[in-house]
Design a protein around this motif. Structure first.
Motif, PDB file in Angstrom:
ATOM      1  N   ARG A  45      16.239   3.154   2.804  1.00  0.00           N
ATOM      2  CA  ARG A  45      15.773   2.476   4.019  1.00  0.00           C
ATOM      3  C   ARG A  45      14.264   2.297   4.084  1.00  0.00           C
ATOM      4  NH1 ARG A  45      19.766   5.497   8.437  1.00  0.00           N
ATOM      5  NH2 ARG A  45      21.724   4.849   7.420  1.00  0.00           N
ATOM      6  N   THR A  46      13.512   3.175   3.450  1.00  0.00           N
ATOM      7  CA  THR A  46      12.056   3.058   3.519  1.00  0.00           C
ATOM      8  C   THR A  46      11.520   1.929   2.644  1.00  0.00           C
ATOM      9  OG1 THR A  46      11.866   4.841   1.889  1.00  0.00           O
ATOM     10  CG2 THR A  46      11.635   5.453   4.204  1.00  0.00           C
ATOM     11  N   ALA A  47      12.418   1.179   1.986  1.00  0.00           N
ATOM     12  CA  ALA A  47      12.000  -0.028   1.266  1.00  0.00           C
ATOM     13  C   ALA A  47      11.881  -1.212   2.211  1.00  0.00           C
ATOM     14  CB  ALA A  47      13.011  -0.357   0.167  1.00  0.00           C
ATOM     15  N   ILE A  48      12.326  -1.040   3.462  1.00  0.00           N
ATOM     16  CA  ILE A  48      12.420  -2.160   4.403  1.00  0.00           C
ATOM     17  C   ILE A  48      11.152  -2.284   5.244  1.00  0.00           C
ATOM     18  CG2 ILE A  48      13.734  -3.100   6.339  1.00  0.00           C
ATOM     19  CD1 ILE A  48      16.163  -1.530   5.291  1.00  0.00           C
ATOM     20  N   ALA A  49      10.554  -3.473   5.222  1.00  0.00           N
ATOM     21  CA  ALA A  49       9.396  -3.767   6.076  1.00  0.00           C
ATOM     22  C   ALA A  49       9.901  -4.127   7.472  1.00  0.00           C
ATOM     23  CB  ALA A  49       8.590  -4.917   5.491  1.00  0.00           C
TER      24      ALA A  49
ATOM     25  N   SER B 101       0.821  -1.214   0.000  1.00  0.00           N
ATOM     26  CA  SER B 101       0.000   0.000   0.000  1.00  0.00           C
ATOM     27  C   SER B 101       0.856   1.266   0.000  1.00  0.00           C
ATOM     28  CB  SER B 101      -0.929   0.009   1.220  1.00  0.00           C
ATOM     29  OG  SER B 101      -0.177  -0.022   2.418  1.00  0.00           O
ATOM     30  N   ASN B 102       2.177   1.105  -0.126  1.00  0.00           N
ATOM     31  CA  ASN B 102       3.079   2.255  -0.102  1.00  0.00           C
ATOM     32  C   ASN B 102       3.879   2.285  -1.399  1.00  0.00           C
ATOM     33  OD1 ASN B 102       5.209   4.085   0.402  1.00  0.00           O
ATOM     34  ND2 ASN B 102       5.074   3.727   2.605  1.00  0.00           N
ATOM     35  N   TYR B 103       3.395   3.050  -2.368  1.00  0.00           N
ATOM     36  CA  TYR B 103       4.008   3.021  -3.697  1.00  0.00           C
ATOM     37  C   TYR B 103       5.432   3.573  -3.697  1.00  0.00           C
ATOM     38  CZ  TYR B 103       4.218   2.919  -8.781  1.00  0.00           C
ATOM     39  OH  TYR B 103       4.566   2.630 -10.077  1.00  0.00           O
ATOM     40  N   SER B 104       5.718   4.525  -2.831  1.00  0.00           N
ATOM     41  CA  SER B 104       7.077   5.064  -2.777  1.00  0.00           C
ATOM     42  C   SER B 104       8.061   3.994  -2.295  1.00  0.00           C
ATOM     43  CB  SER B 104       7.140   6.296  -1.873  1.00  0.00           C
ATOM     44  OG  SER B 104       6.755   5.985  -0.546  1.00  0.00           O
ATOM     45  N   SER B 105       7.609   3.117  -1.399  1.00  0.00           N
ATOM     46  CA  SER B 105       8.455   2.002  -0.961  1.00  0.00           C
ATOM     47  C   SER B 105       8.610   0.965  -2.066  1.00  0.00           C
ATOM     48  CB  SER B 105       7.867   1.337   0.287  1.00  0.00           C
ATOM     49  OG  SER B 105       7.930   2.198   1.401  1.00  0.00           O
ATOM     50  N   ILE B 106       7.528   0.704  -2.783  1.00  0.00           N
ATOM     51  CA  ILE B 106       7.581  -0.237  -3.903  1.00  0.00           C
ATOM     52  C   ILE B 106       8.622   0.196  -4.925  1.00  0.00           C
ATOM     53  CG2 ILE B 106       6.284  -1.044  -5.930  1.00  0.00           C
ATOM     54  CD1 ILE B 106       3.788  -1.130  -4.104  1.00  0.00           C
TER      55      ILE B 106
ATOM     56  N   ARG C 298       4.688  -2.512   9.304  1.00  0.00           N
ATOM     57  CA  ARG C 298       4.992  -1.124   8.938  1.00  0.00           C
ATOM     58  C   ARG C 298       6.294  -1.066   8.142  1.00  0.00           C
ATOM     59  NH1 ARG C 298       8.800   1.046  12.701  1.00  0.00           N
ATOM     60  NH2 ARG C 298       9.221  -0.393  14.427  1.00  0.00           N
ATOM     61  N   MET C 299       6.493   0.077   7.485  1.00  0.00           N
ATOM     62  CA  MET C 299       7.721   0.302   6.740  1.00  0.00           C
ATOM     63  C   MET C 299       8.665   1.173   7.573  1.00  0.00           C
ATOM     64  SD  MET C 299       6.883  -1.471   4.212  1.00  0.00           S
ATOM     65  CE  MET C 299       8.382  -1.244   3.237  1.00  0.00           C
ATOM     66  N   TYR C 300       9.947   1.038   7.305  1.00  0.00           N
ATOM     67  CA  TYR C 300      10.924   1.844   8.029  1.00  0.00           C
ATOM     68  C   TYR C 300      10.702   3.327   7.724  1.00  0.00           C
ATOM     69  CZ  TYR C 300      15.337   3.460   9.962  1.00  0.00           C
ATOM     70  OH  TYR C 300      16.276   4.102  10.715  1.00  0.00           O
ATOM     71  N   SER C 301      10.798   4.133   8.758  1.00  0.00           N
ATOM     72  CA  SER C 301      10.636   5.588   8.549  1.00  0.00           C
ATOM     73  C   SER C 301      11.611   6.337   9.453  1.00  0.00           C
ATOM     74  CB  SER C 301       9.197   6.009   8.881  1.00  0.00           C
ATOM     75  OG  SER C 301       8.873   5.676  10.209  1.00  0.00           O
TER      76      SER C 301
END
Length: 202
Positions: free
Chosen positions: A171-175, A46-51, A199-202
């Motif tokens: 880093r925000t690619a990491i679950a 659900s997080n396209y920027s992470s995808i 959640r994703m890393y933030s």
């Protein structure tokens, strides 16, 4: 299908393999290989920027020609075989043969294979149970029941990577999980993958 095709409605299917990074509650890092049937966390889908960061992340950790190559690192450790796929290694006579194959792959020069990721990059590697039908593949070394898509701990590093080893931009690619421990948890139920990594890393 490419990483960019992932979205909140995506479902695992035959013929499509995705790798995604994860972090446990102690900050250790793993690469999760879905082998077609493993689900991906809803927080990621659900997080396209992470995808959009998945491909650059995997390119970076495998030391491809990426714009973050100046931040590349080496751990100079070893790769330890834990659980393995009965389907993948069906032609091998015993565990010793597989361990030898994993060791040789981990030492390959100029290319980092999955077997090389623990030794060179300090990450755990989990594979999802694959196969054409239920029971076609099975996990060797695990006593409990497994099903297609369950993630099992395939490879273990001797020197651990941390979030600090990766460029901030990736880093925000990491679950992220607040409950799992990669040093102890050998199997993740595919039906609960979004619970493990909410959640994703933030």
């Amino acid at each position: 299908m490419s990483y960019e095709d992932l979205n909140a409605n995506w479902q695992p299917e035959f013929g499509t393999i995705f790798d995604w990074p994860a972090m446990d509650k102690f900050g250790k890092i793993a690469i999760m290989v879905n082998n077609c049937w493993g689900d991906l966390p809803k927080a990621l889908l659900s997080n396209y920027s992470s995808i959009l960061l998945l491909e650059p992340f995997m390119e970076h950790i495998s030391e491809g020609l990426d714009k973050f190559s100046q931040y590349s690192y080496k751990k100079h450790g070893e790769t330890i075989l834990d659980l393995y796929s009965g389907l993948t290694y069906k032609a091998y006579k015993n565990r010793k043969e597989i361990e030898r194959e994993v060791f040789e792959e981990s030492k390959r020069e100029n290319v980092i294979t999955d077997e090389g990721l623990p030794a060179k990059k300090g990450v755990f590697v989990y594979y999802a149970v694959e196969g054409c039908r239920p029971g076609h593949d099975f996990v060797v070394g695990y006593d409990g029941e497994t099903k297609m898509g369950d993630y099992f701990r395939y490879l273990i590093p001797t020197i651990y990577a941390s979030i600090e080893d990766f460029p901030k931009e990736l880093r925000t690619a990491i679950a992220v999980s607040d409950t799992v421990d990669f040093t102890k948890d050998r199997l993740f139920d595919n039906d609960r993958i979004s619970e493990y990594f909410p959640r994703m890393y933030s």
